[in-house]
Scaffold this motif. Structure first.
Motif, short mmCIF file in Angstrom:
data_model
loop_
_atom_site.label_atom_id
_atom_site.label_comp_id
_atom_site.label_asym_id
_atom_site.label_seq_id
_atom_site.Cartn_x
_atom_site.Cartn_y
_atom_site.Cartn_z
N LEU A 204 10.15 -10.65 -37.92
CA LEU A 204 9.70 -11.05 -39.25
C LEU A 204 9.27 -12.52 -39.27
N PHE A 205 9.82 -13.32 -40.20
CA PHE A 205 9.37 -14.70 -40.34
C PHE A 205 9.79 -15.59 -39.18
N LYS A 206 10.85 -15.22 -38.47
CA LYS A 206 11.27 -16.02 -37.31
C LYS A 206 10.21 -15.96 -36.21
N PHE A 207 9.60 -14.79 -36.04
CA PHE A 207 8.54 -14.67 -35.05
C PHE A 207 7.30 -15.42 -35.53
N GLN A 208 6.99 -15.31 -36.79
CA GLN A 208 5.84 -16.02 -37.35
C GLN A 208 6.01 -17.53 -37.17
N CYS B 108 0.61 -11.82 -37.43
CA CYS B 108 1.78 -11.70 -36.56
C CYS B 108 2.63 -10.48 -36.91
N TYR B 109 3.25 -9.91 -35.88
CA TYR B 109 4.16 -8.78 -36.13
C TYR B 109 5.31 -8.84 -35.14
N GLY B 110 6.51 -9.14 -35.67
CA GLY B 110 7.73 -9.13 -34.88
C GLY B 110 8.66 -8.06 -35.43
N PRO B 111 8.49 -6.81 -35.03
CA PRO B 111 9.27 -5.71 -35.62
C PRO B 111 10.74 -5.73 -35.19
N PHE C 282 -4.45 -10.17 -33.54
CA PHE C 282 -3.16 -9.53 -33.81
C PHE C 282 -2.18 -9.97 -32.72
N VAL C 283 -1.05 -10.55 -33.14
CA VAL C 283 -0.07 -11.10 -32.20
C VAL C 283 1.28 -10.44 -32.42
N THR C 284 1.88 -9.95 -31.34
CA THR C 284 3.19 -9.33 -31.44
C THR C 284 4.07 -9.78 -30.28
N ASN C 285 5.38 -9.58 -30.42
CA ASN C 285 6.32 -10.04 -29.39
C ASN C 285 6.78 -8.91 -28.47
N ASN C 286 5.97 -7.87 -28.35
CA ASN C 286 6.30 -6.76 -27.44
C ASN C 286 5.05 -6.36 -26.67
N ASP C 287 5.20 -5.44 -25.74
CA ASP C 287 4.04 -4.87 -25.06
C ASP C 287 3.35 -3.93 -26.05
N ALA D 284 -1.17 1.56 -30.84
CA ALA D 284 -1.52 0.36 -31.60
C ALA D 284 -2.84 -0.22 -31.10
N ILE D 285 -3.04 -0.20 -29.78
CA ILE D 285 -4.30 -0.69 -29.21
C ILE D 285 -5.47 0.13 -29.75
N LYS D 286 -5.30 1.44 -29.78
CA LYS D 286 -6.37 2.32 -30.29
C LYS D 286 -6.63 2.07 -31.77
N THR D 287 -5.56 1.86 -32.54
CA THR D 287 -5.73 1.59 -33.96
C THR D 287 -6.54 0.31 -34.19
N ILE D 288 -6.18 -0.74 -33.47
CA ILE D 288 -6.90 -2.01 -33.60
C ILE D 288 -8.36 -1.86 -33.17
N ASN D 289 -8.57 -1.17 -32.05
CA ASN D 289 -9.94 -0.97 -31.56
C ASN D 289 -10.80 -0.19 -32.56
N ASN D 290 -10.18 0.76 -33.25
CA ASN D 290 -10.92 1.53 -34.25
C ASN D 290 -11.28 0.69 -35.47
N LEU D 291 -10.40 -0.23 -35.81
CA LEU D 291 -10.64 -1.10 -36.96
C LEU D 291 -11.65 -2.20 -36.62
N ASN D 292 -11.46 -2.79 -35.45
CA ASN D 292 -12.33 -3.89 -35.02
C ASN D 292 -12.28 -4.01 -33.50
N PRO D 293 -13.26 -3.46 -32.79
CA PRO D 293 -13.25 -3.49 -31.33
C PRO D 293 -13.31 -4.90 -30.74
N ASP D 294 -13.70 -5.88 -31.56
CA ASP D 294 -13.78 -7.26 -31.08
C ASP D 294 -12.51 -8.07 -31.36
N ALA D 295 -11.51 -7.44 -31.97
CA ALA D 295 -10.26 -8.14 -32.29
C ALA D 295 -9.54 -8.57 -31.00
N THR D 296 -8.86 -9.70 -31.07
CA THR D 296 -8.04 -10.17 -29.95
C THR D 296 -6.63 -9.63 -30.11
N GLN D 297 -6.10 -9.04 -29.04
CA GLN D 297 -4.76 -8.45 -29.07
C GLN D 297 -3.84 -9.23 -28.13
N ILE D 298 -2.79 -9.80 -28.70
CA ILE D 298 -1.88 -10.65 -27.94
C ILE D 298 -0.48 -10.04 -27.96
#
Length: 293
Positions: free
Chosen positions: A18-22, A62-65, A97-102, A107-121
């Motif tokens: 949550l906010f700690k990751f942000q 950011c997403y730190g689930p 899109f930045v997350t603290n996991n692999d 999720a990769i497919k979802t992001i690619n469908n929304l915006n194939p040029d998005a950066t995934q970290i």
């Protein structure tokens, strides 16, 4: 980074949510992109933005689930992207899109469908970002994550030694490497009376804190050619300075600080002096006692 240090970074980052990751991303990205090129979320009033990289016109989400759940993961991506499109797209054409996991495949497919040029970290990218920081910046982010300071010693010394080796030329000149010395006699021979106690205290500090053991272990891991490069470089640079030992040592330290360190790096100075005192003890530099000759 060495494995224990890298693993410690991974564990600490993955534990954030949550906010700690942000907040962590804010700390890391300010170091990576510069304070003038990164706007933290508190200055944006959110609306789906967890930060802005102004230099690349990129909005960060950011997403730190707490737990990785497919349905929640996909919903988070879709909600963040929707907010981005509604509130920020006109001003910031890039989305990260930045997350603290692999990042999971779904999720990769979802992001690619929304915006194939998005950066995934994901976590591997974040660890690489930390790897690319300067040594002092690594320690800053390590302190933020409460990582044991001792884990940095081996990594720091290895980097310093490799800087010296990389910048040296191989020589076949033989420099004897000795291990059994009476150190106080050598200090008395090379330092003025008023400096002896402080040098012995400094030596004891390196010894008691295990710094010399780390240096010894690192040097043992290099092949003979690289070790000869290091010894020759230090000895060559030392002999090209002038004055008594204390002055030569000071000039050598200033030379290396200027060439390899970033800004006023006290930690670099600490470990640089440790390496030079270690090599001094092994009679690579400095006047030798009768027992060493």
């Amino acid at each position: 980074m060495n494995s224990p240090l890298k693993n410690s970074f991974r564990v600490q980052i993955e534990s954030l949510n949550l906010f700690k990751f942000q907040d962590f991303i804010t700390e890391l990205f300010i170091l990576r992109y510069g304070a003038e090129n990164y706007i933290p979320p508190r200055e944006i009033k959110d609306k789906g933005a967890d930060g802005i990289i102004t230099s690349s016109n990129t909005l960060v989400a950011c997403y730190g689930p707490k737990i990785i759940d497919k349905k929640r993961y996909i919903k988070k991506i879709e909600d963040d992207f929707k907010s981005y499109k509604e509130n920020w797209f006109e001003d910031y054409k890039n989305w990260m899109f930045v997350t603290n996991n692999d990042i999971p495949e779904y999720a990769i497919k979802t992001i690619n469908n929304l915006n194939p040029d998005a950066t995934q970290i994901g976590i591997k990218n974040l660890l690489q970002f930390i790897e690319e920081l300067t040594s002092s910046q690594k320690r800053t982010i390590g302190k933020y994550l409460n990582i044991d300071r001792d884990l940095f010693a081996r990594d720091y010394l290895k980097e310093l030694i490799e800087d010296l080796i990389k910048d040296s030329d191989f020589t076949t000149e033989n420099i004897d490497y000795k291990t059994q010395l009476y150190f106080p006699d050598k200090v008395s021979l090379n330092f003025a009376q008023e400096d002896i106690n402080s040098v012995l205290d400094e030596y004891d500090s390196y010894f008691e804190n295990g710094v010399f053991n780390v240096i010894s272990g690192l040097l043992f891991g290099y092949d003979d050619e690289d070790f000869e490069k290091l010894k020759h470089k230090i000895k060559y640079d030392y002999t090209n300075e002038s004055g008594k030992f204390k002055n030569r040592l000071k000039q050598l330290i200033e030379k290396y600080l200027y060439k390899y360190a970033s800004n006023n790096d006290d930690e670099y100075l600490y470990y640089l002096r440790a390496i030079l005192l270690y090599l001094f003890e092994q009679c690579i530099i400095g006047d030798k006692t009768k027992a060493e000759k």
